[in-house]
Design a protein around this motif. Structure first.
Motif, PDB file in Angstrom:
ATOM      1  N   LEU A  12     -13.107  42.548   6.447  1.00 12.61           N
ATOM      2  CA  LEU A  12     -13.898  42.085   5.318  1.00 12.61           C
ATOM      3  C   LEU A  12     -13.646  42.955   4.092  1.00 12.61           C
ATOM      4  O   LEU A  12     -13.491  42.453   2.974  1.00 12.61           O
ATOM      5  CB  LEU A  12     -15.379  42.085   5.688  1.00 12.61           C
ATOM      6  CG  LEU A  12     -16.368  41.585   4.651  1.00 12.61           C
ATOM      7  CD1 LEU A  12     -16.041  40.153   4.224  1.00 12.61           C
ATOM      8  CD2 LEU A  12     -17.782  41.660   5.200  1.00 12.61           C
ATOM      9  N   SER A  13     -13.549  44.248   4.288  1.00  8.07           N
ATOM     10  CA  SER A  13     -13.278  45.163   3.181  1.00  8.07           C
ATOM     11  C   SER A  13     -11.898  44.937   2.585  1.00  8.07           C
ATOM     12  O   SER A  13     -11.705  45.042   1.382  1.00  8.07           O
ATOM     13  CB  SER A  13     -13.391  46.612   3.656  1.00  8.07           C
ATOM     14  OG  SER A  13     -14.691  46.892   4.077  1.00  8.07           O
ATOM     15  N   GLU A  14     -10.927  44.627   3.423  1.00 10.93           N
ATOM     16  CA  GLU A  14      -9.565  44.388   2.954  1.00 10.93           C
ATOM     17  C   GLU A  14      -9.443  43.081   2.175  1.00 10.93           C
ATOM     18  O   GLU A  14      -8.735  43.013   1.178  1.00 10.93           O
ATOM     19  CB  GLU A  14      -8.587  44.390   4.129  1.00 10.93           C
ATOM     20  CG  GLU A  14      -8.353  45.760   4.712  1.00 10.93           C
ATOM     21  CD  GLU A  14      -7.425  45.724   5.913  1.00 10.93           C
ATOM     22  OE1 GLU A  14      -6.740  44.695   6.134  1.00 10.93           O
ATOM     23  OE2 GLU A  14      -7.384  46.737   6.630  1.00 10.93           O
ATOM     24  N   THR A  15     -10.116  42.039   2.654  1.00  9.01           N
ATOM     25  CA  THR A  15      -9.963  40.723   2.020  1.00  9.01           C
ATOM     26  C   THR A  15     -10.946  40.495   0.877  1.00  9.01           C
ATOM     27  O   THR A  15     -10.690  39.658   0.018  1.00  9.01           O
ATOM     28  CB  THR A  15     -10.171  39.595   3.046  1.00  9.01           C
ATOM     29  OG1 THR A  15     -11.502  39.663   3.550  1.00  9.01           O
ATOM     30  CG2 THR A  15      -9.152  39.677   4.172  1.00  9.01           C
ATOM     31  N   CYS A  16     -12.073  41.214   0.904  1.00 13.70           N
ATOM     32  CA  CYS A  16     -13.146  41.019  -0.088  1.00 13.70           C
ATOM     33  C   CYS A  16     -13.654  39.579  -0.089  1.00 13.70           C
ATOM     34  O   CYS A  16     -14.072  39.058  -1.120  1.00 13.70           O
ATOM     35  CB  CYS A  16     -12.694  41.434  -1.483  1.00 13.70           C
ATOM     36  SG  CYS A  16     -12.350  43.169  -1.626  1.00 13.70           S
ATOM     37  N   SER A  17     -13.593  38.943   1.062  1.00 14.83           N
ATOM     38  CA  SER A  17     -14.020  37.548   1.174  1.00 14.83           C
ATOM     39  C   SER A  17     -14.452  37.256   2.607  1.00 14.83           C
ATOM     40  O   SER A  17     -13.679  37.475   3.547  1.00 14.83           O
ATOM     41  CB  SER A  17     -12.858  36.623   0.789  1.00 14.83           C
ATOM     42  OG  SER A  17     -13.095  35.314   1.209  1.00 14.83           O
ATOM     43  N   PRO A  46     -27.263  49.454   3.711  1.00 13.18           N
ATOM     44  CA  PRO A  46     -26.375  48.324   3.394  1.00 13.18           C
ATOM     45  C   PRO A  46     -24.940  48.830   3.274  1.00 13.18           C
ATOM     46  O   PRO A  46     -24.697  49.898   2.723  1.00 13.18           O
ATOM     47  CB  PRO A  46     -26.900  47.803   2.053  1.00 13.18           C
ATOM     48  CG  PRO A  46     -27.682  48.926   1.479  1.00 13.18           C
ATOM     49  CD  PRO A  46     -28.150  49.776   2.618  1.00 13.18           C
ATOM     50  N   SER A  47     -23.999  48.085   3.811  1.00 12.26           N
ATOM     51  CA  SER A  47     -22.604  48.519   3.798  1.00 12.26           C
ATOM     52  C   SER A  47     -21.821  47.946   2.626  1.00 12.26           C
ATOM     53  O   SER A  47     -20.809  48.489   2.231  1.00 12.26           O
ATOM     54  CB  SER A  47     -21.915  48.137   5.106  1.00 12.26           C
ATOM     55  OG  SER A  47     -21.979  46.743   5.290  1.00 12.26           O
ATOM     56  N   LEU A  48     -22.304  46.845   2.097  1.00 18.04           N
ATOM     57  CA  LEU A  48     -21.557  46.166   1.035  1.00 18.04           C
ATOM     58  C   LEU A  48     -22.480  45.727  -0.086  1.00 18.04           C
ATOM     59  O   LEU A  48     -23.638  45.420   0.146  1.00 18.04           O
ATOM     60  CB  LEU A  48     -20.858  44.913   1.584  1.00 18.04           C
ATOM     61  CG  LEU A  48     -19.883  45.120   2.727  1.00 18.04           C
ATOM     62  CD1 LEU A  48     -19.490  43.783   3.314  1.00 18.04           C
ATOM     63  CD2 LEU A  48     -18.657  45.855   2.240  1.00 18.04           C
ATOM     64  N   SER A  49     -21.940  45.658  -1.263  1.00 17.22           N
ATOM     65  CA  SER A  49     -22.620  45.050  -2.387  1.00 17.22           C
ATOM     66  C   SER A  49     -22.003  43.671  -2.583  1.00 17.22           C
ATOM     67  O   SER A  49     -20.788  43.568  -2.728  1.00 17.22           O
ATOM     68  CB  SER A  49     -22.408  45.904  -3.645  1.00 17.22           C
ATOM     69  OG  SER A  49     -22.935  45.265  -4.762  1.00 17.22           O
ATOM     70  N   VAL A  50     -22.814  42.632  -2.550  1.00 17.61           N
ATOM     71  CA  VAL A  50     -22.271  41.271  -2.579  1.00 17.61           C
ATOM     72  C   VAL A  50     -22.798  40.504  -3.787  1.00 17.61           C
ATOM     73  O   VAL A  50     -23.823  39.840  -3.701  1.00 17.61           O
ATOM     74  CB  VAL A  50     -22.625  40.502  -1.286  1.00 17.61           C
ATOM     75  CG1 VAL A  50     -21.952  39.141  -1.269  1.00 17.61           C
ATOM     76  CG2 VAL A  50     -22.246  41.299  -0.060  1.00 17.61           C
ATOM     77  N   PRO A  51     -22.130  40.621  -4.936  1.00 23.19           N
ATOM     78  CA  PRO A  51     -22.532  39.821  -6.083  1.00 23.19           C
ATOM     79  C   PRO A  51     -21.990  38.401  -5.964  1.00 23.19           C
ATOM     80  O   PRO A  51     -20.767  38.217  -5.971  1.00 23.19           O
ATOM     81  CB  PRO A  51     -21.921  40.548  -7.279  1.00 23.19           C
ATOM     82  CG  PRO A  51     -20.763  41.297  -6.713  1.00 23.19           C
ATOM     83  CD  PRO A  51     -21.069  41.548  -5.258  1.00 23.19           C
ATOM     84  N   HIS A  52     -22.850  37.456  -5.792  1.00 22.26           N
ATOM     85  CA  HIS A  52     -22.505  36.039  -5.642  1.00 22.26           C
ATOM     86  C   HIS A  52     -21.527  35.827  -4.499  1.00 22.26           C
ATOM     87  O   HIS A  52     -21.863  36.070  -3.369  1.00 22.26           O
ATOM     88  CB  HIS A  52     -22.025  35.455  -6.958  1.00 22.26           C
ATOM     89  CG  HIS A  52     -23.054  35.572  -8.047  1.00 22.26           C
ATOM     90  ND1 HIS A  52     -24.191  34.817  -8.077  1.00 22.26           N
ATOM     91  CD2 HIS A  52     -23.120  36.406  -9.102  1.00 22.26           C
ATOM     92  CE1 HIS A  52     -24.916  35.157  -9.110  1.00 22.26           C
ATOM     93  NE2 HIS A  52     -24.297  36.125  -9.755  1.00 22.26           N
ATOM     94  N   GLU A  53     -20.303  35.429  -4.782  1.00 20.65           N
ATOM     95  CA  GLU A  53     -19.375  35.081  -3.709  1.00 20.65           C
ATOM     96  C   GLU A  53     -18.306  36.121  -3.445  1.00 20.65           C
ATOM     97  O   GLU A  53     -17.615  36.049  -2.457  1.00 20.65           O
ATOM     98  CB  GLU A  53     -18.708  33.735  -4.029  1.00 20.65           C
ATOM     99  CG  GLU A  53     -19.724  32.612  -4.079  1.00 20.65           C
ATOM    100  CD  GLU A  53     -19.078  31.260  -4.198  1.00 20.65           C
ATOM    101  OE1 GLU A  53     -17.888  31.132  -3.859  1.00 20.65           O
ATOM    102  OE2 GLU A  53     -19.758  30.329  -4.643  1.00 20.65           O
ATOM    103  N   LYS A  54     -18.131  37.079  -4.318  1.00 20.18           N
ATOM    104  CA  LYS A  54     -17.121  38.110  -4.133  1.00 20.18           C
ATOM    105  C   LYS A  54     -17.766  39.399  -3.667  1.00 20.18           C
ATOM    106  O   LYS A  54     -18.911  39.687  -3.989  1.00 20.18           O
ATOM    107  CB  LYS A  54     -16.348  38.382  -5.428  1.00 20.18           C
ATOM    108  CG  LYS A  54     -15.363  37.308  -5.770  1.00 20.18           C
ATOM    109  CD  LYS A  54     -14.215  37.337  -4.798  1.00 20.18           C
ATOM    110  CE  LYS A  54     -13.169  36.330  -5.182  1.00 20.18           C
ATOM    111  NZ  LYS A  54     -12.075  36.275  -4.258  1.00 20.18           N
ATOM    112  N   LEU A  55     -17.024  40.175  -2.922  1.00 20.44           N
ATOM    113  CA  LEU A  55     -17.513  41.466  -2.458  1.00 20.44           C
ATOM    114  C   LEU A  55     -17.081  42.559  -3.414  1.00 20.44           C
ATOM    115  O   LEU A  55     -16.061  42.465  -4.064  1.00 20.44           O
ATOM    116  CB  LEU A  55     -16.955  41.767  -1.061  1.00 20.44           C
ATOM    117  CG  LEU A  55     -17.334  40.781   0.013  1.00 20.44           C
ATOM    118  CD1 LEU A  55     -16.668  41.189   1.330  1.00 20.44           C
ATOM    119  CD2 LEU A  55     -18.823  40.733   0.198  1.00 20.44           C
ATOM    120  N   LEU A  56     -17.829  43.649  -3.412  1.00 23.36           N
ATOM    121  CA  LEU A  56     -17.557  44.837  -4.193  1.00 23.36           C
ATOM    122  C   LEU A  56     -17.424  44.505  -5.613  1.00 23.36           C
ATOM    123  O   LEU A  56     -17.654  44.468  -6.557  1.00 23.36           O
ATOM    124  CB  LEU A  56     -16.303  45.557  -3.717  1.00 23.36           C
ATOM    125  CG  LEU A  56     -16.270  45.870  -2.240  1.00 23.36           C
ATOM    126  CD1 LEU A  56     -14.907  46.427  -1.878  1.00 23.36           C
ATOM    127  CD2 LEU A  56     -17.327  46.866  -1.844  1.00 23.36           C
TER     128      LEU A  56
END
Length: 56
Positions: A12-17, A46-56
Motif C-alpha cells: 500500500l505504501s509503495e502504490t499509494c492506492s 494511525p499508519s497513514l494519512s488518507v486525503p480523499h482517494e490518494k494516500l500520503l
C-alpha cells in the motif's frame, strides 16, 4: 500482529492506492482496508494519512 498485514502495508505504501495494492495482493479493497485498520488498532496509532482517494 500478522506478518501478512505488514506485507500488505508495504504494498500500500509503495502504490499509494488501495485499488492498486489490493490488485497486486489479490485481495479486495475492503479486506485490505480491514487489515490496515486492525494493524493500526493493534499499534494504537494511525499508519497513514488518507486525503480523499490518494494516500500520503
Amino acid at each position: 500482529m500478522d506478518i501478512e498485514f505488514l506485507r500488505e502495508f508495504m504494498e500500500l505504501s509503495e502504490t499509494c492506492s488501495y485499488q492498486d495494492a489490493s490488485e497486486r495482493l489479490y485481495i479486495t479493497n475492503s479486506t485490505l482496508s480491514k487489515h490496515i485498520q486492525k494493524m493500526e488498532a493493534e499499534l494504537g496509532v494511525p499508519s497513514l494519512s488518507v486525503p480523499h482517494e490518494k494516500l500520503l
